[in-house]
Scaffold this active site. Structure first.
Site, short mmCIF file in Angstrom:
data_model
loop_
_atom_site.label_atom_id
_atom_site.label_comp_id
_atom_site.label_asym_id
_atom_site.label_seq_id
_atom_site.Cartn_x
_atom_site.Cartn_y
_atom_site.Cartn_z
N ASP A 25 16.10 41.79 25.29
CA ASP A 25 17.04 40.85 24.67
C ASP A 25 16.98 40.92 23.13
OD1 ASP A 25 18.98 38.90 24.61
OD2 ASP A 25 17.59 37.23 24.88
N HIS A 42 23.64 47.44 20.27
CA HIS A 42 23.40 47.91 21.64
C HIS A 42 22.98 49.38 21.65
CE1 HIS A 42 24.57 44.17 23.39
NE2 HIS A 42 25.85 44.25 23.08
N GLU A 72 25.75 37.78 34.94
CA GLU A 72 26.45 36.87 34.01
C GLU A 72 26.99 37.61 32.78
OE1 GLU A 72 23.41 36.21 35.42
OE2 GLU A 72 24.22 34.76 36.85
N LEU A 136 6.21 57.91 37.03
CA LEU A 136 6.64 56.55 36.69
C LEU A 136 7.90 56.25 37.49
CD1 LEU A 136 6.56 53.97 34.82
CD2 LEU A 136 8.13 55.21 33.32
C1 IPE Z 1 19.41 38.56 29.69
O1 IPE Z 1 19.83 38.43 28.38
C2 IPE Z 1 20.04 39.76 30.33
C3 IPE Z 1 19.63 41.05 29.81
C4 IPE Z 1 18.73 41.28 28.90
C5 IPE Z 1 20.29 42.18 30.41
P1 IPE Z 1 21.04 37.45 27.98
O2 IPE Z 1 21.16 37.53 26.52
O3 IPE Z 1 22.22 37.77 28.81
O4 IPE Z 1 20.46 36.03 28.44
P2 IPE Z 1 20.80 34.57 27.95
O5 IPE Z 1 22.28 34.41 28.02
O6 IPE Z 1 20.30 34.45 26.55
O7 IPE Z 1 20.05 33.67 28.87
C1 IPE Z 2 20.59 42.20 25.08
O1 IPE Z 2 21.00 41.81 23.81
C2 IPE Z 2 21.59 43.11 25.74
C3 IPE Z 2 22.26 42.52 26.91
C4 IPE Z 2 22.11 41.30 27.34
C5 IPE Z 2 23.19 43.35 27.64
P1 IPE Z 2 22.05 40.64 23.57
O2 IPE Z 2 23.40 41.22 23.48
O3 IPE Z 2 21.88 39.55 24.57
O4 IPE Z 2 21.57 40.13 22.14
P2 IPE Z 2 21.50 38.64 21.61
O5 IPE Z 2 20.74 37.83 22.61
O6 IPE Z 2 22.90 38.17 21.47
O7 IPE Z 2 20.78 38.75 20.29
MG MG Z 3 20.78 37.86 24.63
#
Ligand code: IPE
Ligand code: IPE
Ligand code: MG
Length: 246
Positions: A25, A42, A72, A136
């Site tokens: 995240d 990303h 989600e 792995l």
């Molecule tokens: C969780 O991160 C999903 C992934 C890392 C793939 P999100 O950014 O979607 O989660 P929330 O919305 O902060 O809970």
């Molecule tokens: C994680 O990074 C990637 C996915 C959930 C696909 P985010 O896109 O959730 O990054 P933040 O949480 O907005 O910083």
């Molecule tokens: Mg996130």
């Protein structure tokens, strides 16, 4: 080179986690902090996957599960979903050969019918081409949601009851574990989440019953193999009791 944590792991310290799962995240916040587009965030996040893989191999972890896209996450703006799917497509196309050479087996968990046909066939090919590898086990959670996984398991079990091949009294925890996407995969010992958020966000809810949790402040694109090793070292100092008395 990874120092410190790895050195002590190489000296045979106990309890290397068999299965480490990571909630990757913070790509969006990394992008904001660095004044670049989310899309670039990303891309940097996809590069950090290499760090996690090297960290897992160096530490002697057998299973590494990476949460790449949640059920989600389909609710994000269409452009971002398209970006993420494009990156996944590229990753599956470009990285599988390298992974295979390194002895990595790739598996994907999640709702496949929600994915595009091209990604689905790349997944099938990657799983087939790396099936014999055992250094792995890399598990990618893609279009994955734990509640959906449990829901599908319930349907599967209910069907067996309805057709008479299973009696309700014979349903136990093992029956449920075997009906999940992770049927062949041991429960995670350690779940790491980057970006400072302290929640599971619908990740491995059944399997995480006794996982140790580690929340790192680093944003995912800044994740390093050293962080992986340090987190494993910290995990080794924990006292896992499973509800019993020490
Ligand atoms: C969780 O991160 C999903 C992934 C890392 C793939 P999100 O950014 O979607 O989660 P929330 O919305 O902060 O809970
Ligand atoms: C994680 O990074 C990637 C996915 C959930 C696909 P985010 O896109 O959730 O990054 P933040 O949480 O907005 O910083
Ligand atoms: Mg996130």
């Amino acid at each position: 080179m990874v120092t410190g944590a790895l050195a002590s792991l190489e000296n045979g310290a106990p309890q290397v986690p068999k299965h480490v799962a990571i909630i990757m995240d913070g790509n969006g916040r990394w992008a904001t902090r660095n004044g670049v587009s989310r899309s670039k965030g990303h891309r940097k996040g996809a590069e950090a996957v290499r760090e996690a893989i090297e960290g897992a191999i160096n530490c002697g972890v057998s299973y590494l599960t990476l949460y790449a896209f949640s059920s989600e996450n389909w609710n994000r703006p269409p452009d971002e979903v398209k970006d993420l799917m494009g990156l996944l497509h590229m990753y599956l196309k470009k990285e599988v050969r390298t992974l295979s050479k390194e002895g990595v087996r790739l598996q994907v968990i999640g709702r496949r019918d929600a994915l595009g046909r091209d990604i689905r066939s790349l997944i099938e090919k990657a799983e087939k081409d790396t099936r014999q590898n055992s250094r792995l086990n890399l598990v990618i959670a893609l279009s994955y949601g734990a509640r959906e996984e449990i829901l599908f398991a319930c349907r599967k079990i209910a069907k067996e009851v309805a057709d008479g091949s299973l009696s309700p009294a014979d349903i136990d925890e093992h029956t449920i574990s075997k009906a999940l996407y992770t049927q062949e995969i041991p429960d995670p010992d350690l779940i790491i989440r980057t970006s400072g958020e302290q929640r599971l966000s619908n990740f491995l809810l059944w399997q995480a019953a006794y996982a140790e949790l580690s929340f790192l402040p680093a944003l995912w694109p800044d994740f390093t193999r050293q962080m992986f090793a340090d987190t494993v070292l910290e995990f080794q100092s924990r006292d896992r009791r499973y509800g019993a008395r020490p």
